[in-house]
Design an enzyme around this catalytic site. Structure first.
Site, PDB file in Angstrom:
ATOM      1  N   TYR A   8       0.854  -1.198   0.000  1.00 40.21           N
ATOM      2  CA  TYR A   8       0.000   0.000   0.000  1.00 40.21           C
ATOM      3  C   TYR A   8       0.889   1.247   0.000  1.00 40.21           C
ATOM      4  CZ  TYR A   8      -4.495   2.310   0.624  1.00 40.21           C
ATOM      5  OH  TYR A   8      -5.636   3.046   0.418  1.00 40.21           O
ATOM      6  N   GLN A  11       2.434   3.091  -5.486  1.00 41.00           N
ATOM      7  CA  GLN A  11       1.515   2.557  -6.497  1.00 41.00           C
ATOM      8  C   GLN A  11       0.304   1.888  -5.854  1.00 41.00           C
ATOM      9  OE1 GLN A  11       1.492   2.756  -9.861  1.00 41.00           O
ATOM     10  NE2 GLN A  11       3.260   4.108  -9.742  1.00 41.00           N
ATOM     11  N   ASP A  65      10.608  -3.718  -6.252  1.00 41.02           N
ATOM     12  CA  ASP A  65      11.097  -4.793  -7.131  1.00 41.02           C
ATOM     13  C   ASP A  65      12.097  -5.705  -6.419  1.00 41.02           C
ATOM     14  OD1 ASP A  65       9.740  -3.838  -9.587  1.00 41.02           O
ATOM     15  OD2 ASP A  65      10.977  -2.084  -9.211  1.00 41.02           O
ATOM     16  N   VAL A  67      12.269  -6.826  -3.472  1.00 39.92           N
ATOM     17  CA  VAL A  67      11.759  -7.820  -2.507  1.00 39.92           C
ATOM     18  C   VAL A  67      10.731  -8.761  -3.134  1.00 39.92           C
ATOM     19  CG1 VAL A  67      12.168  -6.249  -0.569  1.00 39.92           C
ATOM     20  CG2 VAL A  67       9.887  -6.355  -1.571  1.00 39.92           C
ATOM     21  N   GLN A  68      10.384  -8.504  -4.408  1.00 38.64           N
ATOM     22  CA  GLN A  68       9.302  -9.289  -5.028  1.00 38.64           C
ATOM     23  C   GLN A  68       9.612 -10.788  -5.092  1.00 38.64           C
ATOM     24  OE1 GLN A  68       8.142  -7.466  -8.745  1.00 38.64           O
ATOM     25  NE2 GLN A  68       7.403  -5.617  -7.733  1.00 38.64           N
ATOM     26  N   HIS A  90       5.712  -3.289 -13.265  1.00 40.75           N
ATOM     27  CA  HIS A  90       7.019  -3.053 -13.896  1.00 40.75           C
ATOM     28  C   HIS A  90       7.472  -4.422 -14.402  1.00 40.75           C
ATOM     29  CE1 HIS A  90      10.915  -1.458 -14.705  1.00 40.75           C
ATOM     30  NE2 HIS A  90      11.425  -1.414 -13.504  1.00 40.75           N
ATOM     31  N   GLU A 177      16.901   5.395 -15.762  1.00 44.27           N
ATOM     32  CA  GLU A 177      17.389   5.532 -14.377  1.00 44.27           C
ATOM     33  C   GLU A 177      18.911   5.470 -14.297  1.00 44.27           C
ATOM     34  OE1 GLU A 177      13.443   3.316 -12.528  1.00 44.27           O
ATOM     35  OE2 GLU A 177      15.391   2.354 -12.349  1.00 44.27           O
ATOM     36  N   GLU A 208      19.559  28.699 -10.454  1.00 42.29           N
ATOM     37  CA  GLU A 208      19.561  28.613 -11.910  1.00 42.29           C
ATOM     38  C   GLU A 208      19.637  27.154 -12.378  1.00 42.29           C
ATOM     39  OE1 GLU A 208      18.750  31.064 -13.470  1.00 42.29           O
ATOM     40  OE2 GLU A 208      19.325  30.721 -15.556  1.00 42.29           O
ATOM     41  N   GLU A 214      12.166  26.200 -12.807  1.00 44.84           N
ATOM     42  CA  GLU A 214      12.017  26.472 -14.242  1.00 44.84           C
ATOM     43  C   GLU A 214      12.338  25.221 -15.078  1.00 44.84           C
ATOM     44  OE1 GLU A 214      15.009  28.927 -15.899  1.00 44.84           O
ATOM     45  OE2 GLU A 214      13.884  29.375 -17.720  1.00 44.84           O
TER      46      GLU A 214
HETATM   47  P1  NDP Z   1       6.777   1.305  -2.533  1.00 46.13           P
HETATM   48  O1  NDP Z   1       8.179   1.394  -2.017  1.00 46.13           O
HETATM   49  O2  NDP Z   1       5.928   2.513  -2.407  1.00 46.13           O
HETATM   50  O3  NDP Z   1       6.056   0.055  -1.809  1.00 46.13           O
HETATM   51  C1  NDP Z   1       5.787   0.123  -0.483  1.00 46.13           C
HETATM   52  C2  NDP Z   1       4.862  -1.051  -0.133  1.00 46.13           C
HETATM   53  O4  NDP Z   1       5.594  -2.274  -0.300  1.00 46.13           O
HETATM   54  C3  NDP Z   1       4.410  -0.959   1.291  1.00 46.13           C
HETATM   55  O5  NDP Z   1       3.095  -1.428   1.405  1.00 46.13           O
HETATM   56  C4  NDP Z   1       5.400  -1.886   1.966  1.00 46.13           C
HETATM   57  O6  NDP Z   1       4.852  -2.433   3.127  1.00 46.13           O
HETATM   58  C5  NDP Z   1       5.528  -2.991   0.924  1.00 46.13           C
HETATM   59  N1  NDP Z   1       6.735  -3.779   1.144  1.00 46.13           N
HETATM   60  C6  NDP Z   1       8.024  -3.356   1.187  1.00 46.13           C
HETATM   61  N2  NDP Z   1       8.850  -4.381   1.453  1.00 46.13           N
HETATM   62  C7  NDP Z   1       8.066  -5.472   1.579  1.00 46.13           C
HETATM   63  C8  NDP Z   1       8.326  -6.843   1.864  1.00 46.13           C
HETATM   64  N3  NDP Z   1       9.568  -7.306   2.046  1.00 46.13           N
HETATM   65  N4  NDP Z   1       7.265  -7.675   1.946  1.00 46.13           N
HETATM   66  C9  NDP Z   1       6.003  -7.248   1.762  1.00 46.13           C
HETATM   67  N5  NDP Z   1       5.699  -5.961   1.487  1.00 46.13           N
HETATM   68  C10 NDP Z   1       6.713  -5.095   1.397  1.00 46.13           C
HETATM   69  O7  NDP Z   1       6.827   0.734  -4.017  1.00 46.13           O
HETATM   70  P2  NDP Z   1       6.222   1.373  -5.358  1.00 46.13           P
HETATM   71  O8  NDP Z   1       4.768   1.556  -5.211  1.00 46.13           O
HETATM   72  O9  NDP Z   1       7.089   2.511  -5.800  1.00 46.13           O
HETATM   73  O10 NDP Z   1       6.541   0.181  -6.373  1.00 46.13           O
HETATM   74  C11 NDP Z   1       5.678  -0.930  -6.533  1.00 46.13           C
HETATM   75  C12 NDP Z   1       5.832  -1.441  -7.956  1.00 46.13           C
HETATM   76  O11 NDP Z   1       5.391  -0.410  -8.852  1.00 46.13           O
HETATM   77  C13 NDP Z   1       7.275  -1.748  -8.350  1.00 46.13           C
HETATM   78  O12 NDP Z   1       7.271  -2.857  -9.200  1.00 46.13           O
HETATM   79  C14 NDP Z   1       7.698  -0.499  -9.126  1.00 46.13           C
HETATM   80  O13 NDP Z   1       8.733  -0.731 -10.063  1.00 46.13           O
HETATM   81  C15 NDP Z   1       6.390  -0.175  -9.833  1.00 46.13           C
HETATM   82  N6  NDP Z   1       6.269   1.199 -10.305  1.00 46.13           N
HETATM   83  C16 NDP Z   1       6.523   2.247  -9.466  1.00 46.13           C
HETATM   84  C17 NDP Z   1       6.380   3.552  -9.910  1.00 46.13           C
HETATM   85  C18 NDP Z   1       6.586   4.716  -9.000  1.00 46.13           C
HETATM   86  O14 NDP Z   1       6.394   5.826  -9.459  1.00 46.13           O
HETATM   87  N7  NDP Z   1       6.923   4.547  -7.738  1.00 46.13           N
HETATM   88  C19 NDP Z   1       5.993   3.845 -11.312  1.00 46.13           C
HETATM   89  C20 NDP Z   1       5.650   2.663 -12.082  1.00 46.13           C
HETATM   90  C21 NDP Z   1       5.825   1.392 -11.590  1.00 46.13           C
HETATM   91  P3  NDP Z   1       5.746  -2.786   4.393  1.00 46.13           P
HETATM   92  O15 NDP Z   1       6.948  -1.901   4.396  1.00 46.13           O
HETATM   93  O16 NDP Z   1       4.820  -2.554   5.481  1.00 46.13           O
HETATM   94  O17 NDP Z   1       6.101  -4.229   4.227  1.00 46.13           O
END
Ligand code: NDP
Length: 316
Positions: A8, A11, A65, A67-68, A90, A177, A208, A214
């Protein structure tokens, strides 16, 4: 559709809210912490990741990504229903870490081109942001239809759902990136250092370089009107000539070679291997970057500037 959103964060929150407002039944999978509290405040039911995926038709994997792989293997694959659909925002995990996908699942990539704040804002304004989309596995035969329903619910079909293979999506994203962004930081740091050493006031240089906003405004106009159109419509004739006549002076064959090397490092998987092997020390690398001597000097200058200028309203 019964949808579970894992994570949560940036994204997760925006996508969960958009999907619920579009009429889907959405629950959240998260551990017990501040993110969970936010989901509860937004009136979602929150479960452990394991419990949240059990009854889902669709599982969005919206956690970082890095931790996925662990969360998928330990908590999602053992609990997910046969014939469910898994969605990634992603292509990273699919492109670099996935050795095999569990049989029976549909797997999609719906990769928005914006952070969550803009995704939610656009949805509430009855528009949407664009996203790259891909069907990585279609075991039920329904994956295309699910993809259409989800992009509609997220608001992305209004912004434009553009088909792109997950591997190419991941590689393009990493290239921005790992080449464009470091080049920007390196330019800012080097120009700042060089001008300040020659006696130019730090605040004026910082202002600047980027701090007036800007630069961001011009980039936004480029995104809206086109790279060269925004340049010609907004830059002074002196600036236009300066850019046009210097473009080839500042670029070099060496930089082209660096570009190719960075791309090769991404495509070969060298970067993703390094990222996986350095999970425990990644934050240290980031920390020494944002706390270097030059970064500390720039941050001090920003503090001093904040006392002197008021940002225009459109930044709020
Ligand atoms: P965030 O860093 O915002 O995600 C945070 C969430 O991930 C929290 O709910 C956190 O909960 C949970 N989390 C973190 N570590 C763990 C874990 N070990 N186990 C379970 N839950 C975990 O990530 P984003 O929303 O930035 O990214 C999510 C996906 O979206 C990625 O694949 C990213 O590449 C993609 N994406 C992101 C964009 C962006 O602008 N940020 C743009 C487009 C795609 P908790 O810490 O409580 O475990």
């Amino acid at each position: 559709m019964k949808i579970t959103v894992i994570g949560y964060g940036i994204q997760g929150r925006a996508q969960a809210l958009n999907l619920r407002d579009s009429g889907h039944n959405v629950i959240i999978g998260n551990i017990d912490d501040a993110y969970k509290e936010e989901a509860l405040t937004d009136k979602f039911d929150v479960f452990s990741v394991e419990n949240a995926v059990e009854s889902a038709d669709v599982v969005f994997v919206l956690i970082p990504d890095g931790v996925q792989d662990t969360v998928l293997k330990e908590s999602i694959w053992p609990n997910i229903a046969d014939n469910a659909c898994v969605v990634f925002a992603h292509g990273y995990w699919l492109a670099f870490e996935c050795n095999s996908l569990p049989d029976g699942l549909d797997v999609l990539m719906i990769a928005p081109r914006y952070p969550g704040e803009q995704i939610r804002k656009a949805f509430k304004n009855d528009s949407g942001v664009p996203a790259f989309v891909d069907v990585a596995q279609n075991k039920t035969g329904n994956a295309e239809q699910i993809l259409d329903e989800l992009t509609l619910g997220l608001g992305f079909s209004k912004g434009g759902a553009i088909p792109l293979g997950f591997k190419q999506e991941a590689e393009i994203d990493l290239m921005i990136e790992q080449f464009m962004a470091p080049l920007f930081f390196a330019s800012v740091e080097s120009v700042y250092k060089a001008l300040v050493e020659k006696g130019y006031p730090e605040e004026a240089v910082c202002m600047e370089l980027y701090f007036s906003g800007e630069l961001g405004a011009v980039r936004t106009m480029m995104g809206r009107d086109g790279l060269y159109t925004a340049f010609q419509n907004n830059a002074s004739p002196t600036c236009q000539y300066g850019v046009a006549s210097s473009r080839h002076r500042v670029w070099s064959k060496e930089l082209d070679a660096v570009l190719q090397k960075q791309l090769e490092r991404i495509v070969s998987g060298e970067f993703s291997k390094e990222l996986s092997s350095k999970q425990d020390s990644c934050q240290d690398v980031v920390s020494s970057f944002v706390n270097s001597d030059i970064a500390s000097r720039i941050k001090q200058t920003e503090e001093s500037l904040k006392k002197q200028i008021v940002k225009p309203n459109f930044f709020k």
